[in-house]
Structure formats: C-alpha cells, structure tokens
Design an enzyme around this catalytic site. Structure first.
Site, PDB file in Angstrom:
ATOM      1  N   HIS A 246       0.875  -1.187   0.000  1.00 39.72           N
ATOM      2  CA  HIS A 246       0.000   0.000   0.000  1.00 39.72           C
ATOM      3  C   HIS A 246       0.909   1.234   0.000  1.00 39.72           C
ATOM      4  CE1 HIS A 246      -3.508   2.352   0.499  1.00 39.72           C
ATOM      5  NE2 HIS A 246      -3.897   2.018   1.731  1.00 39.72           N
TER       6      HIS A 246
ATOM      7  N   HIS B 192      -2.222  -2.026  -9.848  1.00 34.64           N
ATOM      8  CA  HIS B 192      -3.167  -1.428  -8.914  1.00 34.64           C
ATOM      9  C   HIS B 192      -4.443  -2.244  -8.924  1.00 34.64           C
ATOM     10  CE1 HIS B 192      -5.564   1.596  -6.875  1.00 34.64           C
ATOM     11  NE2 HIS B 192      -4.414   2.138  -6.506  1.00 34.64           N
TER      12      HIS B 192
ATOM     13  N   ASP C 173       2.988   5.550  -6.647  1.00 38.33           N
ATOM     14  CA  ASP C 173       4.245   5.399  -5.920  1.00 38.33           C
ATOM     15  C   ASP C 173       5.468   5.294  -6.817  1.00 38.33           C
ATOM     16  OD1 ASP C 173       3.326   5.463  -3.285  1.00 38.33           O
ATOM     17  OD2 ASP C 173       2.525   3.451  -3.483  1.00 38.33           O
TER      18      ASP C 173
HETATM   19  N1  ACO Z   1       4.865  -6.721 -10.633  1.00 35.31           N
HETATM   20  C1  ACO Z   1       4.727  -7.891 -11.267  1.00 35.31           C
HETATM   21  N2  ACO Z   1       3.552  -8.554 -11.415  1.00 35.31           N
HETATM   22  C2  ACO Z   1       2.470  -7.970 -10.888  1.00 35.31           C
HETATM   23  C3  ACO Z   1       2.538  -6.739 -10.209  1.00 35.31           C
HETATM   24  C4  ACO Z   1       3.793  -6.114 -10.104  1.00 35.31           C
HETATM   25  N3  ACO Z   1       3.923  -4.950  -9.486  1.00 35.31           N
HETATM   26  N4  ACO Z   1       1.297  -6.417  -9.792  1.00 35.31           N
HETATM   27  C5  ACO Z   1       0.500  -7.398 -10.181  1.00 35.31           C
HETATM   28  N5  ACO Z   1       1.202  -8.343 -10.844  1.00 35.31           N
HETATM   29  C6  ACO Z   1       0.689  -9.554 -11.499  1.00 35.31           C
HETATM   30  C7  ACO Z   1       0.317 -10.611 -10.474  1.00 35.31           C
HETATM   31  O1  ACO Z   1       1.407 -11.460 -10.195  1.00 35.31           O
HETATM   32  C8  ACO Z   1      -0.806 -11.315 -11.168  1.00 35.31           C
HETATM   33  O2  ACO Z   1      -0.256 -12.151 -12.154  1.00 35.31           O
HETATM   34  P1  ACO Z   1      -0.901 -13.619 -12.448  1.00 35.31           P
HETATM   35  O3  ACO Z   1      -2.253 -13.315 -12.996  1.00 35.31           O
HETATM   36  O4  ACO Z   1       0.039 -14.241 -13.421  1.00 35.31           O
HETATM   37  O5  ACO Z   1      -0.953 -14.320 -11.128  1.00 35.31           O
HETATM   38  C9  ACO Z   1      -1.547 -10.204 -11.905  1.00 35.31           C
HETATM   39  O6  ACO Z   1      -0.538  -9.204 -12.145  1.00 35.31           O
HETATM   40  C10 ACO Z   1      -2.697  -9.595 -11.129  1.00 35.31           C
HETATM   41  O7  ACO Z   1      -2.190  -9.140  -9.883  1.00 35.31           O
HETATM   42  P2  ACO Z   1      -2.977  -9.198  -8.528  1.00 35.31           P
HETATM   43  O8  ACO Z   1      -1.999  -9.484  -7.438  1.00 35.31           O
HETATM   44  O9  ACO Z   1      -4.174 -10.085  -8.652  1.00 35.31           O
HETATM   45  O10 ACO Z   1      -3.482  -7.716  -8.429  1.00 35.31           O
HETATM   46  P3  ACO Z   1      -4.058  -7.063  -7.140  1.00 35.31           P
HETATM   47  O11 ACO Z   1      -5.125  -6.162  -7.587  1.00 35.31           O
HETATM   48  O12 ACO Z   1      -4.403  -8.075  -6.111  1.00 35.31           O
HETATM   49  O13 ACO Z   1      -2.797  -6.255  -6.557  1.00 35.31           O
HETATM   50  C11 ACO Z   1      -1.256  -4.578  -6.060  1.00 35.31           C
HETATM   51  C12 ACO Z   1      -2.622  -4.903  -6.664  1.00 35.31           C
HETATM   52  C13 ACO Z   1      -1.156  -5.122  -4.635  1.00 35.31           C
HETATM   53  C14 ACO Z   1      -1.096  -3.051  -6.011  1.00 35.31           C
HETATM   54  C15 ACO Z   1      -0.166  -5.208  -6.939  1.00 35.31           C
HETATM   55  O14 ACO Z   1      -0.262  -4.718  -8.253  1.00 35.31           O
HETATM   56  C16 ACO Z   1       1.235  -4.978  -6.375  1.00 35.31           C
HETATM   57  O15 ACO Z   1       1.664  -5.729  -5.494  1.00 35.31           O
HETATM   58  N6  ACO Z   1       1.978  -3.921  -6.879  1.00 35.31           N
HETATM   59  C17 ACO Z   1       3.281  -3.607  -6.365  1.00 35.31           C
HETATM   60  C18 ACO Z   1       3.139  -2.845  -5.056  1.00 35.31           C
HETATM   61  C19 ACO Z   1       2.686  -1.427  -5.252  1.00 35.31           C
HETATM   62  O16 ACO Z   1       3.179  -0.692  -6.117  1.00 35.31           O
HETATM   63  N7  ACO Z   1       1.737  -1.014  -4.429  1.00 35.31           N
HETATM   64  C20 ACO Z   1       1.210   0.352  -4.436  1.00 35.31           C
HETATM   65  C21 ACO Z   1      -0.194   0.375  -4.882  1.00 35.31           C
HETATM   66  S1  ACO Z   1      -0.752   2.016  -4.974  1.00 35.31           S
HETATM   67  C22 ACO Z   1      -1.114   2.422  -3.399  1.00 35.31           C
HETATM   68  O17 ACO Z   1      -1.425   1.603  -2.564  1.00 35.31           O
HETATM   69  C23 ACO Z   1      -1.038   3.773  -3.038  1.00 35.31           C
END
Ligand code: ACO
Length: 431
Positions: A268, A307, A363
């Site tokens: 987050h 996201h 971010d």
């Molecule tokens: N890098 C690589 N792969 C990713 C990323 C990433 N940053 N984000 C998502 N994916 C992939 C997942 O592995 C998944 O792949 P799969 O379908 O092969 O299993 C697919 O994309 C979907 O991802 P989910 O985890 O289902 O997406 P979710 O909506 O649950 O997660 C989140 C969102 C937590 C923000 C995620 O994208 C992440 O961890 N990002 C990196 C952390 C980050 O930047 N957080 C800040 C968010 S903005 C904020 O809170 C202010």
C-alpha cells in the site's frame, strides 16, 4: 422497459428469487433469503479481499480504473493539482464544495492554530529507540493523541467531530516532523504560523540554526501538490480500515492510527520506499532487462506498478512524473529517474505487463521527488499519511452521517474441525 432486477434460480430447490439492482449492485442481505430449508442460514457471497464488494455509498471520490480517471467531489485530480492548494482540497473533501475565499482563509487559520502538540509528546517520542522507523512513531503518536483529547470519543456530536478533524489535519505533520527529527538526533522545531501548510512542514523537518526558515517555493508547491494527489482514493485498504475501526465508534485518533498502520504495508503506502530500493538494486539501465526477467518469472514484483483498481495509467503518476522534472530543475536531478523512465518504457512494451494491465501507480515516481527534496526513504510513507489524512477523515465523517452504516462485521466460511472433545495434555499425540 427492462426491469432493474436480477432473477436467481436456486438449482438445489428449484425456487426463483427476484433481487433488486440499485446503482449496479445487489443488496447482499437479499441473498440470505435464498435457503434450502427454514433453518438454513441462507446464502452469502464469498469475496476474499473485497474485490467485488461495495461496502458503502460514498459521494467523495470517483475512480474509473479502466479509463484512468480520478475525481474528488467531481473535480478532476489534474485540475486540482494545477489550480488548488492542499487545504482547499481538504475542505472540498470534507464539505463537498470548494470553499469561498473567506471559508478558506478561516479554515487555514483554524488549522494553523492547532499545529502545536502537547509537550508530553516530545517525551513520549524520546522514549523510542534512536533508530525507530518514523512510521512506527507516527502511528503510535497519533493513537496517543486520543489520551490528550478524551472528549474525542463523543463521536456522535458533529461539532466535536469537526474539532478533532481540524486537530488531526493540523497535528499529523507536526508529529511526522518530530519523528524525523528524533531519528536524526536533532532538536524538534516548533510550527511556524507564518508559513503555508507545506512550507511549515518543511520548516519543522529541515530548519537548522537560521532564525527564520525560508522554504524553496518550487519544493513547497511540489509538496503541496503531492499532498493533493494523495488526499483520497475511496475505499482502499487504509480508508476501509478507518471506516471499520470508526464503525465501532472508536475515537478518530485511534481510527486514524489504524488507517496509518494499514498504509504502512509495502503493498500500500510503503510501496514508494520499495520503489527506491528496487531502482537502487537495479543500479543501471543495462541491468533492467535482467530485472524484468526476474519479475516475469515471479521472483520479485515491479514495485510501483499495478493497482487493484487502475487497469490504465494512474492519473496521479502522470502528474507526479511531470512534477519530478520541475523539482529536479530547482534542486538537482535524482539520477534514479533515468532508470525509472527506462523501466517504465520497457515494461509498457512487454506482453507480461500489457496482458495484466500493469501501469505505473502513484508510488512509482513519488519517491524520486521526495529523495530529491532531501526526504529520507523511511519518511516517504509518513508523507503519504499526511496527504491522506483529510481523505480518511472525510470518509470517517461520511460514515457517521450514513444511516445505513453499522459496526463492520464480515462473515466467514468455516472449514475448520467439527466439534470434538477436549484432549488432556498427557493424551495428546504429535502431528
Ligand atoms: N509486478 C509484477 N507482477 C504484478 C505486479 C507487479 N507490481 N502487480 C500485479 N502483478 C501480477 C500478479 O502477479 C498477477 O499475475 P498472475 O495473474 O500471473 O498471477 C496479476 O498481475 C494480477 O495481480 P494481482 O496481485 O491479482 O493484483 P491485485 O489487484 O491483487 O494487486 C497490487 C494490486 C497489490 C497493487 C499489486 O499490483 C502490487 O503488489 N503492486 C506492487 C506494489 C505497489 O506498487 N503497491 C502500491 C499500490 S498504490 C497504493 O497503494 C497507493
């Protein structure tokens, strides 16, 4: 005309149910009427991580994740970032309309008059280890504020709620700066009422021996814009926490401390810090393909990408990317920007990211600006919390005015052991 209802046929019983559709949702409690027998509990929906559950009706922030749109009370984030100030946006979030000149001046004055914190708070902070993470200090000191304002627990009194809202918007930056000064072993700096909200925060962070701190106007404005961009983002993890804790009628200091705790996680608000670690670890442009390979193999995540709601470019990231270059012109370039821009270019051309609709989020570039401003890594989530404070409070206030809200209490699907007799310790077998 087509009916705004949903017909469900329960194949277990052959019965049919008509459920109303309102604003694109069905009332989950209606599912409970779907039963196989009189003593059946009724159907529930299973939604881990609330991916498809609307927990509230809100009139504060609108996001269209597919199209990359973010609006506060109907105003596009790009316009607010360009024309507004953070306190003006805070007023907008809290009251629903932009303030008049008089309203804004009076609000600014009120917030300014509440920036000091009780001197006991200094001693409290001194009790933390010299290297305590400032986010831990911030969360603890926000919670501790409730002990200074015991009347804050009267959450059913609107005037009392308003006073605590002003106090929190005013004091969170003070606590944040105190946390930083403690970490650095520097004496705390009291608020300067002549300065703007962002200018005063810079003063409390960076003033040394000079008699009067003069913030760099470009940095001051950039910080104000960053606060605007972070001010609200509807029902995310920390805001839902604010509402859940607040739903028990806990005082706003306790609820806001819990929201800040939720924000601290690396998925987050902690992501901006992780982005800088990641860019440093990549180290140079030629090592990006190797890093992307690891991301695609699932060994690591591309922090600052992806996201839950945005399946397009996060509109805040666009504003921040532009802002970064303005700050670099004023205070010098952060060399990591070149790596960041190249990571973005490569990722946005790569099938893995395209297929999953992974774009830079808020971010990805914010940490680079903070770093150029001289704000250390472990303060970045703290700054996010300052910006998000009015949003948390606006959502908390909205919850208190919503007659449909009650104490939050999700359900579960229990798959643990069935009832069984207690086993005395001498008769227990391992495994
Ligand atoms: N890098 C690589 N792969 C990713 C990323 C990433 N940053 N984000 C998502 N994916 C992939 C997942 O592995 C998944 O792949 P799969 O379908 O092969 O299993 C697919 O994309 C979907 O991802 P989910 O985890 O289902 O997406 P979710 O909506 O649950 O997660 C989140 C969102 C937590 C923000 C995620 O994208 C992440 O961890 N990002 C990196 C952390 C980050 O930047 N957080 C800040 C968010 S903005 C904020 O809170 C202010």
């Amino acid at each position: 005309m087509a009916k705004e209802t949903l017909t469900i046929i329960d194949n277990r019983t052959g019965k049919s149910y008509e459920i109303p559709i309102t604003h694109g949702t069905i009332p989950a409690m209606k599912l409970r009427e779907i039963k196989v027998s009189e003593d059946d509990f009724g159907l529930m929906s299973y939604d881990p991580a609330y991916q498809n559950t609307a927990s509230t009706i809100s009139r504060i922030t609108y996001i269209d994740g597919e199209r990359g749109i973010l609006e506060y009370r109907g105003y596009p984030i790009e316009e607010l970032a360009e024309h507004s100030t953070f306190l003006e946006v805070a007023w907008l979030l809290l009251n629903g309309e932009l303030p008049t000149k008089e309203e804004l001046e009076s609000f600014q004055r009120e917030v300014t008059l509440h920036t000091m914190v009780h001197e006991n708070m200094r001693e409290f902070i001194e009790g933390f280890r010299y290297d305590a993470h400032p986010m831990g200090i911030l969360i603890s000191t926000i919670a501790a504020l409730s002990t200074f304002y015991p009347e804050a627990k009267n959450v059913s009194d609107p005037a009392n709620r308003r006073l605590q809202i002003i106090r929190l918007i005013a004091k969170v930056p003070t606590l944040a700066a105190y946390a930083y000064r403690h970490r650095r072993g520097l004496p705390i700096v009291y608020p300067d009422n002549d300065l703007s909200y962002a200018g005063n925060f810079l003063n409390m962070m960076f003033k040394m021996t000079e008699l009067k701190y003069k913030p760099n106007p470009v940095v001051e404005r950039a910080l104000d814009v960053l606060f605007i961009l972070h001010a609200d983002h509807e029902q995310n993890c920390s805001t839902s926490t604010m509402r859940i804790v607040g739903s028990s009628k806990a005082d706003p200091y306790s609820a806001l401390a819990a929201a800040a705790a939720a924000l601290s996680g690396p998925l987050h608000g902690g992501a901006n810090e992780q982005v800088i670690h990641m860019l440093r670890q990549i180290g140079s442009k030629d090592r990006i393909p190797e890093f992307i390979k690891k991301v695609k193999a699932g060994e690591t995540k591309l922090m600052g990408f992806g996201h839950r709601v945005y399946k397009n470019y996060d509109p805040r990231a666009k504003v921040i990317k532009r802002l970064a270059y303005e700050v670099f012109d004023a205070v010098g370039k952060n060399p990591l920007i070149d790596i960041a821009v190249e990571v973005e270019r490569i990722a946005l051309e790569d099938d893995y990211f395209i297929k999953r609709k992974l774009y830079p989020n808020v971010d990805f570039y914010s940490g680079l600006i903070y770093e150029a401003m001289g704000i250390p890594l472990d303060m970045m989530t703290v700054l996010f919390a300052i910006g998000r404070t009015p949003g948390w409070l606006a959502q908390w206030e909205e919850m208190h005015n919503d007659p449909e809200q009650k104490i939050a209490r999700p359900r579960q699907v229990y798959l643990g052991p069935a009832r069984r007799p207690f086993v005395p310790i001498g008769e227990r077998k391992k495994g």
